[in-house]
Scaffold this motif. Structure first.
Motif, PDB file in Angstrom:
ATOM      1  N   SER A  29       0.853  -1.181   0.000  1.00  0.00           N
ATOM      2  CA  SER A  29       0.000   0.000   0.000  1.00  0.00           C
ATOM      3  C   SER A  29       0.887   1.228   0.000  1.00  0.00           C
ATOM      4  O   SER A  29       1.435   1.601   1.039  1.00  0.00           O
ATOM      5  CB  SER A  29      -0.903   0.009   1.236  1.00  0.00           C
ATOM      6  N   PRO A  30       1.093   1.890  -1.164  1.00  0.00           N
ATOM      7  CA  PRO A  30       1.976   3.047  -1.197  1.00  0.00           C
ATOM      8  C   PRO A  30       1.413   4.206  -0.397  1.00  0.00           C
ATOM      9  O   PRO A  30       0.205   4.387  -0.300  1.00  0.00           O
ATOM     10  CB  PRO A  30       2.052   3.382  -2.695  1.00  0.00           C
ATOM     11  N   LEU A  31       2.296   4.984   0.190  1.00  0.00           N
ATOM     12  CA  LEU A  31       1.903   6.112   1.020  1.00  0.00           C
ATOM     13  C   LEU A  31       2.068   7.394   0.216  1.00  0.00           C
ATOM     14  O   LEU A  31       3.146   7.721  -0.251  1.00  0.00           O
ATOM     15  CB  LEU A  31       2.772   6.175   2.277  1.00  0.00           C
ATOM     16  N   GLU A  32       0.986   8.128   0.046  1.00  0.00           N
ATOM     17  CA  GLU A  32       1.030   9.383  -0.687  1.00  0.00           C
ATOM     18  C   GLU A  32       1.586  10.474   0.213  1.00  0.00           C
ATOM     19  O   GLU A  32       1.153  10.633   1.349  1.00  0.00           O
ATOM     20  CB  GLU A  32      -0.378   9.759  -1.157  1.00  0.00           C
ATOM     21  N   VAL A  33       2.539  11.225  -0.300  1.00  0.00           N
ATOM     22  CA  VAL A  33       3.154  12.291   0.474  1.00  0.00           C
ATOM     23  C   VAL A  33       2.419  13.592   0.181  1.00  0.00           C
ATOM     24  O   VAL A  33       2.352  14.039  -0.959  1.00  0.00           O
ATOM     25  CB  VAL A  33       4.645  12.445   0.146  1.00  0.00           C
ATOM     26  N   LEU A  34       1.848  14.192   1.211  1.00  0.00           N
ATOM     27  CA  LEU A  34       1.104  15.429   1.068  1.00  0.00           C
ATOM     28  C   LEU A  34       1.886  16.596   1.635  1.00  0.00           C
ATOM     29  O   LEU A  34       2.754  16.439   2.480  1.00  0.00           O
ATOM     30  CB  LEU A  34      -0.249  15.322   1.792  1.00  0.00           C
ATOM     31  N   LYS A  35       1.549  17.801   1.193  1.00  0.00           N
ATOM     32  CA  LYS A  35       2.177  18.999   1.729  1.00  0.00           C
ATOM     33  C   LYS A  35       1.755  19.165   3.177  1.00  0.00           C
ATOM     34  O   LYS A  35       0.569  19.034   3.511  1.00  0.00           O
ATOM     35  CB  LYS A  35       1.743  20.216   0.910  1.00  0.00           C
ATOM     36  N   ARG A  79       2.916  10.798  10.008  1.00  0.00           N
ATOM     37  CA  ARG A  79       1.834  10.206   9.225  1.00  0.00           C
ATOM     38  C   ARG A  79       2.305   8.819   8.818  1.00  0.00           C
ATOM     39  O   ARG A  79       3.197   8.684   7.977  1.00  0.00           O
ATOM     40  CB  ARG A  79       1.550  11.085   8.011  1.00  0.00           C
ATOM     41  N   CYS A  80       1.730   7.781   9.431  1.00  0.00           N
ATOM     42  CA  CYS A  80       2.262   6.424   9.313  1.00  0.00           C
ATOM     43  C   CYS A  80       1.256   5.465   8.697  1.00  0.00           C
ATOM     44  O   CYS A  80       0.054   5.524   9.004  1.00  0.00           O
ATOM     45  CB  CYS A  80       2.677   5.886  10.686  1.00  0.00           C
ATOM     46  N   LEU A  81       1.777   4.577   7.862  1.00  0.00           N
ATOM     47  CA  LEU A  81       0.975   3.472   7.365  1.00  0.00           C
ATOM     48  C   LEU A  81       1.034   2.347   8.390  1.00  0.00           C
ATOM     49  O   LEU A  81       2.077   1.722   8.578  1.00  0.00           O
ATOM     50  CB  LEU A  81       1.501   2.992   6.015  1.00  0.00           C
ATOM     51  N   ILE A  82      -0.080   2.118   9.077  1.00  0.00           N
ATOM     52  CA  ILE A  82      -0.160   1.057  10.088  1.00  0.00           C
ATOM     53  C   ILE A  82      -0.780  -0.167   9.429  1.00  0.00           C
ATOM     54  O   ILE A  82      -1.871  -0.095   8.849  1.00  0.00           O
ATOM     55  CB  ILE A  82      -1.015   1.505  11.290  1.00  0.00           C
ATOM     56  N   ASP A  83      -0.079  -1.306   9.500  1.00  0.00           N
ATOM     57  CA  ASP A  83      -0.580  -2.498   8.825  1.00  0.00           C
ATOM     58  C   ASP A  83      -1.545  -3.269   9.716  1.00  0.00           C
ATOM     59  O   ASP A  83      -1.897  -2.838  10.816  1.00  0.00           O
ATOM     60  CB  ASP A  83       0.577  -3.374   8.341  1.00  0.00           C
ATOM     61  N   THR A  84      -1.964  -4.420   9.245  1.00  0.00           N
ATOM     62  CA  THR A  84      -2.971  -5.202   9.970  1.00  0.00           C
ATOM     63  C   THR A  84      -2.442  -5.788  11.269  1.00  0.00           C
ATOM     64  O   THR A  84      -3.215  -6.294  12.077  1.00  0.00           O
ATOM     65  CB  THR A  84      -3.495  -6.341   9.075  1.00  0.00           C
ATOM     66  N   HIS A  85      -1.126  -5.731  11.478  1.00  0.00           N
ATOM     67  CA  HIS A  85      -0.531  -6.202  12.723  1.00  0.00           C
ATOM     68  C   HIS A  85      -0.312  -5.058  13.718  1.00  0.00           C
ATOM     69  O   HIS A  85       0.173  -5.292  14.829  1.00  0.00           O
ATOM     70  CB  HIS A  85       0.800  -6.896  12.449  1.00  0.00           C
ATOM     71  N   GLY A  86      -0.615  -3.831  13.302  1.00  0.00           N
ATOM     72  CA  GLY A  86      -0.388  -2.667  14.159  1.00  0.00           C
ATOM     73  C   GLY A  86       1.004  -2.086  14.024  1.00  0.00           C
ATOM     74  O   GLY A  86       1.375  -1.196  14.794  1.00  0.00           O
ATOM     75  N   LEU A  87       1.795  -2.542  13.049  1.00  0.00           N
ATOM     76  CA  LEU A  87       3.164  -2.053  12.871  1.00  0.00           C
ATOM     77  C   LEU A  87       3.187  -0.893  11.885  1.00  0.00           C
ATOM     78  O   LEU A  87       2.415  -0.850  10.928  1.00  0.00           O
ATOM     79  CB  LEU A  87       4.062  -3.175  12.354  1.00  0.00           C
ATOM     80  N   ALA A  88       4.077   0.053  12.135  1.00  0.00           N
ATOM     81  CA  ALA A  88       4.248   1.203  11.239  1.00  0.00           C
ATOM     82  C   ALA A  88       5.221   0.815  10.136  1.00  0.00           C
ATOM     83  O   ALA A  88       6.437   0.824  10.329  1.00  0.00           O
ATOM     84  CB  ALA A  88       4.744   2.409  12.022  1.00  0.00           C
ATOM     85  N   GLY A 124     -12.454  -7.109   9.923  1.00  0.00           N
ATOM     86  CA  GLY A 124     -11.285  -7.309  10.767  1.00  0.00           C
ATOM     87  C   GLY A 124     -10.238  -6.240  10.550  1.00  0.00           C
ATOM     88  O   GLY A 124     -10.519  -5.165   9.985  1.00  0.00           O
ATOM     89  N   PRO A 125      -8.988  -6.485  10.992  1.00  0.00           N
ATOM     90  CA  PRO A 125      -7.926  -5.477  10.874  1.00  0.00           C
ATOM     91  C   PRO A 125      -7.659  -5.091   9.423  1.00  0.00           C
ATOM     92  O   PRO A 125      -7.697  -5.939   8.526  1.00  0.00           O
ATOM     93  CB  PRO A 125      -6.710  -6.169  11.502  1.00  0.00           C
ATOM     94  N   VAL A 126      -7.369  -3.815   9.205  1.00  0.00           N
ATOM     95  CA  VAL A 126      -7.030  -3.305   7.877  1.00  0.00           C
ATOM     96  C   VAL A 126      -5.822  -2.387   7.994  1.00  0.00           C
ATOM     97  O   VAL A 126      -5.509  -1.887   9.076  1.00  0.00           O
ATOM     98  CB  VAL A 126      -8.206  -2.530   7.241  1.00  0.00           C
ATOM     99  N   SER A 127      -5.131  -2.167   6.887  1.00  0.00           N
ATOM    100  CA  SER A 127      -4.045  -1.193   6.845  1.00  0.00           C
ATOM    101  C   SER A 127      -4.641   0.197   6.648  1.00  0.00           C
ATOM    102  O   SER A 127      -5.591   0.368   5.882  1.00  0.00           O
ATOM    103  CB  SER A 127      -3.078  -1.513   5.705  1.00  0.00           C
ATOM    104  N   ARG A 128      -4.054   1.169   7.344  1.00  0.00           N
ATOM    105  CA  ARG A 128      -4.592   2.529   7.246  1.00  0.00           C
ATOM    106  C   ARG A 128      -3.514   3.526   7.644  1.00  0.00           C
ATOM    107  O   ARG A 128      -2.633   3.215   8.448  1.00  0.00           O
ATOM    108  CB  ARG A 128      -5.819   2.673   8.161  1.00  0.00           C
ATOM    109  N   VAL A 129      -3.586   4.717   7.074  1.00  0.00           N
ATOM    110  CA  VAL A 129      -2.674   5.793   7.444  1.00  0.00           C
ATOM    111  C   VAL A 129      -3.238   6.518   8.667  1.00  0.00           C
ATOM    112  O   VAL A 129      -4.407   6.924   8.682  1.00  0.00           O
ATOM    113  CB  VAL A 129      -2.488   6.786   6.276  1.00  0.00           C
ATOM    114  N   VAL A 130      -2.423   6.648   9.713  1.00  0.00           N
ATOM    115  CA  VAL A 130      -2.853   7.310  10.943  1.00  0.00           C
ATOM    116  C   VAL A 130      -1.821   8.376  11.320  1.00  0.00           C
ATOM    117  O   VAL A 130      -0.683   8.363  10.848  1.00  0.00           O
ATOM    118  CB  VAL A 130      -3.024   6.315  12.107  1.00  0.00           C
ATOM    119  N   ASN A 131      -2.240   9.286  12.177  1.00  0.00           N
ATOM    120  CA  ASN A 131      -1.362  10.346  12.671  1.00  0.00           C
ATOM    121  C   ASN A 131      -0.894   9.999  14.075  1.00  0.00           C
ATOM    122  O   ASN A 131      -1.700   9.673  14.949  1.00  0.00           O
ATOM    123  CB  ASN A 131      -2.099  11.688  12.685  1.00  0.00           C
TER     124      ASN A 131
END
Length: 362
Positions: A29-35, A79-88, A124-131
């Motif tokens: 899941s690529p992480l988009e870099v925002l301003k 701004r981190c991509l957290i995977d289904t295991h809770g890892l950044a 169930g668990p999903v990957s998501r970008v969190v702050n």
């Protein structure tokens, strides 16, 4: 256990370039870099960076040395991509205040130690970008009667290797053999901090993160450290300083480990996109189909290359898209340790690849 602060120097490697090759949509899941926004985004999680050796629960922390000595406060939002295991798996600095003092870089170095409750979706668990908000609060030490109350953090200047490329790493069999009996089949997560030798071997490893504790996951991870070897091109740090590396190791449940599925590869080599049009299946052309999705199921070899690739059902199926995907996948190669802190050698991965007869309009 006493905390130790690491005064950071420039790392010896840079994050992998997402544009360096194709990204299989089912596995990365690529992480988009925002301003960066004008003000920090609301945090989903918070981390307070310890400031004193009296903080006994922290084994290692990262503080910019000059900011610590000058007693500067700092606040960073990652701004981190957290995977289904809770890892950044990946983090960027979304905001930093004040700038120019190294707080953002120090916060990024804590990424491997982050383990959060994974985001939940309908199934169930999903990957998501969190702050993730990281607070650096300047230490306040009082001198009373010639004595100082509070113990400053001992500082060690280091060069930390970010996103290491491994020439050797533990296998699924190694992970299964090291799995601790006290874990009772459950999963665990450990981060080791090691010194990298010029040979690429790591030594003087210590546990800086263990979750859960008292299950011997830390000891199991240490027993695996001798199987890691950094690629020779990355073992010479700048300024002749000591080179360190953080090694995250996830121990999945025994049931998950038996599946040997690779779901978060880090690609180090890929196919040449210029060859894709030549492999567009003639069966699809004859049927008037100009776009399709093929899937190759492959086994990861000892060097990270994809081997034993076989076609899986494509879309549309039966028109040669998966056979073309097999040819393309045979040129792909991944790092020997995955982004979700697991082995890849001997693992199985599905590679979905879309082929278009004509370039996309955009």
């Amino acid at each position: 256990m006493l905390a130790q602060a690491l005064a950071l120097m420039f790392a010896a490697s840079a994050p992998p370039d997402p544009a360096a090759g194709p990204v299989p949509p089912a596995t990365v899941s690529p992480l988009e870099v925002l301003k960066p926004p004008g003000k920090p985004p609301p945090p989903d999680a918070k981390l307070d960076m310890p400031t004193s050796s009296d903080d006994a629960d922290t084994r290692f922390v990262f503080w910019p040395a000059t900011a610590y000595q000058a007693r500067y406060d700092g606040r960073v939002t990652l701004r981190c991509l957290i995977d289904t295991h809770g890892l950044a798996e990946h983090c960027d600095v979304a905001s930093e205040s004040p700038t120019g003092h190294g707080f953002g870089r120090a916060a990024l170095e804590m990424r491997p130690t982050l383990k959060l409750t994974p985001p939940q979706g309908p199934d169930g668990p999903v990957s998501r970008v969190v702050n993730v908000a990281v607070q650096f609060t300047a230490p306040e030490f009082q001198h009373i009667g010639g004595m100082m109350l509070g113990r400053p953090l001992p500082m060690t200047a280091v060069t930390l290797l970010d996103f290491p490329q491994w020439s050797a790493a533990p296998t699924f069999d190694d992970l299964a053999a090291a799995y601790p009996a006290k874990a009772d089949g459950g999963d665990g997560y450990v981060v080791l901090r090691c010194v990298v030798l010029h040979s690429g071997e790591v030594h003087r490893c210590g546990v800086i993160k263990e979750d859960p504790e008292q299950r011997e996951f830390g000891a199991a991870a240490l027993s695996l450290s001798s199987k890691f070897r950094v690629a020779a091109s990355l073992t010479k740090p700048p300024q002749h300083s000591e080179l360190w590396v953080n090694i995250p190791i996830r121990f999945p449940t025994r049931q998950e480990l038996a599946r040997r599925a690779v779901t978060a590869p880090t690609w180090v080599d890929s196919f040449d996109a210029r060859h894709v049009p030549k492999l567009f299946p003639p069966e699809a052309v004859a049927s008037g189909v100009t776009s399709g999705r093929g899937v190759a199921r492959c086994v990861v070899g000892p060097d990270g290359a994809l081997t034993d690739c076989r076609p899986e059902p494509g879309s549309p199926d039966g028109l040669g898209f998966s056979e073309a995907a097999v040819k393309l996948a045979s040129a792909m190669k991944m790092n020997l340790w995955s982004a979700d802190a697991e082995p890849v050698e001997g693992g199985v991965i599905d590679i979905p690849i879309r082929l278009n007869l004509k370039p996309d309009a955009d």
